[in-house]
Design an enzyme around this catalytic site. Sequence first.
Site, PDB file in Angstrom:
ATOM      1  N   ARG A 144       0.845  -1.193   0.000  1.00 32.36           N
ATOM      2  CA  ARG A 144       0.000   0.000   0.000  1.00 32.36           C
ATOM      3  C   ARG A 144       0.876   1.236   0.000  1.00 32.36           C
ATOM      4  O   ARG A 144       1.426   1.616   1.022  1.00 32.36           O
ATOM      5  CB  ARG A 144      -0.948   0.001   1.211  1.00 32.36           C
ATOM      6  CG  ARG A 144      -2.192   0.862   0.955  1.00 32.36           C
ATOM      7  CD  ARG A 144      -2.990   1.092   2.222  1.00 32.36           C
ATOM      8  NE  ARG A 144      -2.215   1.910   3.127  1.00 32.36           N
ATOM      9  CZ  ARG A 144      -2.281   1.844   4.447  1.00 32.36           C
ATOM     10  NH1 ARG A 144      -3.103   1.013   5.039  1.00 32.36           N
ATOM     11  NH2 ARG A 144      -1.530   2.631   5.199  1.00 32.36           N
ATOM     12  N   HIS A 148      -4.486   4.628   3.924  1.00 30.69           N
ATOM     13  CA  HIS A 148      -5.696   3.789   3.850  1.00 30.69           C
ATOM     14  C   HIS A 148      -6.879   4.615   3.353  1.00 30.69           C
ATOM     15  O   HIS A 148      -7.687   4.158   2.563  1.00 30.69           O
ATOM     16  CB  HIS A 148      -6.000   3.202   5.234  1.00 30.69           C
ATOM     17  CG  HIS A 148      -7.377   2.632   5.346  1.00 30.69           C
ATOM     18  ND1 HIS A 148      -7.703   1.388   4.842  1.00 30.69           N
ATOM     19  CD2 HIS A 148      -8.530   3.153   5.856  1.00 30.69           C
ATOM     20  CE1 HIS A 148      -8.993   1.167   5.065  1.00 30.69           C
ATOM     21  NE2 HIS A 148      -9.515   2.207   5.668  1.00 30.69           N
ATOM     22  N   TYR A 157       3.310   6.267  11.251  1.00 26.29           N
ATOM     23  CA  TYR A 157       3.633   4.907  11.675  1.00 26.29           C
ATOM     24  C   TYR A 157       4.581   4.142  10.760  1.00 26.29           C
ATOM     25  O   TYR A 157       4.914   3.002  11.013  1.00 26.29           O
ATOM     26  CB  TYR A 157       2.350   4.085  11.915  1.00 26.29           C
ATOM     27  CG  TYR A 157       1.395   4.058  10.731  1.00 26.29           C
ATOM     28  CD1 TYR A 157       1.554   3.163   9.695  1.00 26.29           C
ATOM     29  CD2 TYR A 157       0.321   4.953  10.685  1.00 26.29           C
ATOM     30  CE1 TYR A 157       0.683   3.138   8.621  1.00 26.29           C
ATOM     31  CE2 TYR A 157      -0.563   4.944   9.604  1.00 26.29           C
ATOM     32  CZ  TYR A 157      -0.379   4.036   8.576  1.00 26.29           C
ATOM     33  OH  TYR A 157      -1.252   4.013   7.511  1.00 26.29           O
TER      34      TYR A 157
HETATM   35  C1  TPP Z   1     -15.748  -5.395  11.319  1.00 33.28           C
HETATM   36  C2  TPP Z   1     -14.879  -4.153  11.265  1.00 33.28           C
HETATM   37  N1  TPP Z   1     -13.934  -3.945  12.236  1.00 33.28           N
HETATM   38  C3  TPP Z   1     -13.146  -2.862  12.201  1.00 33.28           C
HETATM   39  C4  TPP Z   1     -13.292  -1.953  11.183  1.00 33.28           C
HETATM   40  C5  TPP Z   1     -12.404  -0.724  11.136  1.00 33.28           C
HETATM   41  N2  TPP Z   1     -11.510  -0.798   9.996  1.00 33.28           N
HETATM   42  C6  TPP Z   1     -11.702  -0.029   8.907  1.00 33.28           C
HETATM   43  S1  TPP Z   1     -10.566  -0.370   7.720  1.00 33.28           S
HETATM   44  C7  TPP Z   1      -9.749  -1.500   8.713  1.00 33.28           C
HETATM   45  C8  TPP Z   1      -8.519  -2.232   8.257  1.00 33.28           C
HETATM   46  C9  TPP Z   1      -8.519  -2.411   6.791  1.00 33.28           C
HETATM   47  O1  TPP Z   1      -7.400  -3.148   6.416  1.00 33.28           O
HETATM   48  P1  TPP Z   1      -7.152  -3.447   4.878  1.00 33.28           P
HETATM   49  O2  TPP Z   1      -8.372  -4.112   4.314  1.00 33.28           O
HETATM   50  O3  TPP Z   1      -5.892  -4.198   4.795  1.00 33.28           O
HETATM   51  O4  TPP Z   1      -7.130  -2.010   4.237  1.00 33.28           O
HETATM   52  P2  TPP Z   1      -5.861  -1.098   3.808  1.00 33.28           P
HETATM   53  O5  TPP Z   1      -5.281  -0.487   5.041  1.00 33.28           O
HETATM   54  O6  TPP Z   1      -4.934  -1.960   3.072  1.00 33.28           O
HETATM   55  O7  TPP Z   1      -6.482  -0.023   2.931  1.00 33.28           O
HETATM   56  C10 TPP Z   1     -10.390  -1.626   9.928  1.00 33.28           C
HETATM   57  C11 TPP Z   1      -9.945  -2.530  11.006  1.00 33.28           C
HETATM   58  C12 TPP Z   1     -14.285  -2.185  10.196  1.00 33.28           C
HETATM   59  N3  TPP Z   1     -14.478  -1.377   9.161  1.00 33.28           N
HETATM   60  N4  TPP Z   1     -15.065  -3.305  10.255  1.00 33.28           N
END
Ligand code: TPP
Length: 227
Positions: A144, A148, A157
């Site tokens: 990435r 995000h 971070y």
């Molecule tokens: C069930 C749930 N728990 C927590 C969240 C909060 N949350 C939003 S995005 C994310 C992590 C996303 O990780 P990834 O899919 O790897 O996205 P990237 O950082 O690569 O864009 C979390 C934990 C959520 N949206 N849904």
Amino acid sequence: MPSHLMATEGNFFSVPSPVGTNLPPLAVGSAYARRYRKLPGIVAATFGDGGASSTPDFHAAMNFASVYNLPVLFVCENNRWAISLPYEKQSKVEVWKKAEAYGMPGAKVDGNDFIRTYRVCREAVEYVRSGRGGPYLVEAVSYRMGPHSTSDDPSKYRDNAIEEGGSDQDPLVIAEKSLIALGYITKEKSEKLWEEAKKLVDSRFEELEKVPAPQSRGRSSMTSTRR
Ligand SMILES: Cc1ncc(C[n+]2csc(CCOP(=O)(O)OP(=O)(O)O)c2C)c(N)n1
Ligand SMILES: [Mg+2]
């Protein structure tokens, strides 16, 4: 939300915001429904490393799809970060290896390389379509490069994001180089495509900038709706 697009005419279902929830009911459930209704076709579900592969839903979906031999292609885009959490802190095992625990095939591919990804996914789709053994899990490894979301600041971070990801790992750059090397397009054709794409994006951007902002429903209509 801006990323929640649907295209029902192409059977494309939006990603849901609660991460991982697309896997058991939407992916596995609709694959089960397709088979129950004797409809052809398979279901492909994409998800993130942190978004979904770290949730219990991921495991429930893999298990159910495998036990019921359902036609689902699972594709995890592992870009090594879940917002600010690196993959090493999410799991000690690579995503594709988890397939074995559920008795299905798994494969890892360089997700930044379009041609390799296409080949691996085509093989996986053929396997799932054949109905031989049910689902298949592909891990597309990426990085990435950006935040995000617009409310995320990766400089808090991690350092050297671009160096780690490497700008030469840009999927478009890799695809361009491979297509030229394989003789599918020439350098001139590629430059022309870049130019045309830029013009198209610029003109759509200008057009959409003129669309007025959505109107707030205002206090009175809220009150009347509630009543
Ligand atoms: C069930 C749930 N728990 C927590 C969240 C909060 N949350 C939003 S995005 C994310 C992590 C996303 O990780 P990834 O899919 O790897 O996205 P990237 O950082 O690569 O864009 C979390 C934990 C959520 N949206 N849904
Ligand atoms: Mg991620």
